[in-house]
Design a protein around this motif. Sequence first.
Motif, PDB file in Angstrom:
ATOM      1  N   UNK A   1       0.856  -1.191   0.000  1.00  0.00           N
ATOM      2  CA  UNK A   1       0.000   0.000   0.000  1.00  0.00           C
ATOM      3  C   UNK A   1       0.895   1.245   0.000  1.00  0.00           C
ATOM      4  N   UNK A   2       0.677   2.100  -0.982  1.00  0.00           N
ATOM      5  CA  UNK A   2       1.445   3.332  -1.085  1.00  0.00           C
ATOM      6  C   UNK A   2       0.498   4.511  -0.948  1.00  0.00           C
ATOM      7  N   UNK A   3       0.769   5.351   0.039  1.00  0.00           N
ATOM      8  CA  UNK A   3       0.025   6.612   0.207  1.00  0.00           C
ATOM      9  C   UNK A   3       1.046   7.749   0.208  1.00  0.00           C
TER      10      UNK A   3
ATOM     11  N   UNK B   1      -1.710  -1.236  -4.106  1.00  0.00           N
ATOM     12  CA  UNK B   1      -2.658  -0.134  -3.998  1.00  0.00           C
ATOM     13  C   UNK B   1      -1.849   1.161  -3.964  1.00  0.00           C
ATOM     14  N   UNK B   2      -2.022   1.980  -4.989  1.00  0.00           N
ATOM     15  CA  UNK B   2      -1.278   3.232  -5.094  1.00  0.00           C
ATOM     16  C   UNK B   2      -2.231   4.408  -4.930  1.00  0.00           C
ATOM     17  N   UNK B   3      -2.006   5.213  -3.920  1.00  0.00           N
ATOM     18  CA  UNK B   3      -2.785   6.424  -3.693  1.00  0.00           C
ATOM     19  C   UNK B   3      -1.800   7.585  -3.671  1.00  0.00           C
ATOM     20  N   UNK B   4      -1.781   8.362  -4.749  1.00  0.00           N
ATOM     21  CA  UNK B   4      -0.813   9.439  -4.861  1.00  0.00           C
ATOM     22  C   UNK B   4      -0.481   9.673  -6.320  1.00  0.00           C
TER      23      UNK B   4
ATOM     24  N   UNK C   1      -5.016   1.941  -8.711  1.00  0.00           N
ATOM     25  CA  UNK C   1      -4.399   3.261  -8.715  1.00  0.00           C
ATOM     26  C   UNK C   1      -5.449   4.328  -8.487  1.00  0.00           C
ATOM     27  N   UNK C   2      -5.188   5.197  -7.525  1.00  0.00           N
ATOM     28  CA  UNK C   2      -6.041   6.360  -7.286  1.00  0.00           C
ATOM     29  C   UNK C   2      -5.136   7.584  -7.233  1.00  0.00           C
ATOM     30  N   UNK C   3      -5.132   8.332  -8.323  1.00  0.00           N
ATOM     31  CA  UNK C   3      -4.251   9.487  -8.388  1.00  0.00           C
ATOM     32  C   UNK C   3      -3.875   9.780  -9.827  1.00  0.00           C
ATOM     33  N   UNK C   4      -2.767  10.451 -10.015  1.00  0.00           N
ATOM     34  CA  UNK C   4      -2.374  10.869 -11.362  1.00  0.00           C
ATOM     35  C   UNK C   4      -0.924  10.520 -11.650  1.00  0.00           C
TER      36      UNK C   4
ATOM     37  N   UNK D   1      -2.710   8.117 -15.958  1.00  0.00           N
ATOM     38  CA  UNK D   1      -2.049   6.914 -15.458  1.00  0.00           C
ATOM     39  C   UNK D   1      -1.758   5.963 -16.617  1.00  0.00           C
ATOM     40  N   UNK D   2      -0.755   5.104 -16.439  1.00  0.00           N
ATOM     41  CA  UNK D   2      -0.354   4.179 -17.496  1.00  0.00           C
ATOM     42  C   UNK D   2      -0.273   2.765 -16.945  1.00  0.00           C
TER      43      UNK D   2
END
Length: 201
Positions: free
Chosen positions: A118-120, A135-138, A153-156, A175-176
Amino acid sequence: MTRPSLLRAPATLAASLAAVALAGATAAVVPAPAQAAVTLDCATGPLTLADSTADYVLTGACADVSVTGSNVTVTLASATSLTVTGANVEVDATGALGPVVVTGANSSVAAAAAPLVRVRASNVDLEIPALGKAVLVGSNNEVEAVKGAKATMRGANNEVTYRKLRKVVVRGANNTVKVRAGSTKVRVKGANNTVRVHRRG
């Protein structure tokens, strides 16, 4: 007869001052002992690495490892869990990690395997060949893996690259996603996302 001695006295004083200045300059460039790598034995139990600007070498099979310091490098074999809250942290595991949580920006984690990451934070790099769920948030985070169960992925401006990935969920912009083989279920919401999978499931 006194003039030569008067001339020599200032010269002697100048030479002494120069020697003191040179000694001070030499001392200033000697590396501080605190910069040396710190070796810790994981047999002592869970570890918290709180010092900043340090290099750690962890020996043995680690339990829970928490990195709260910044500008830190950590080398280890394995751990039952890893938490990174400091910034500019680099973790290199030669074996598998348990669940991983990263909230410190500009960090990286490399390991042979992990069931969940998990990445925040932003600007985090993950290189984990066998990655269960990510899980990527950022923003500006990157994942490179061989196989995975699910990536969210939640972010840009995030980028994930897998050889095989069963499911991907994208919510955000720019995102890619790249999956080179197998079948992948895809859910995308947002603008300017690029999703390239071998086959949609």
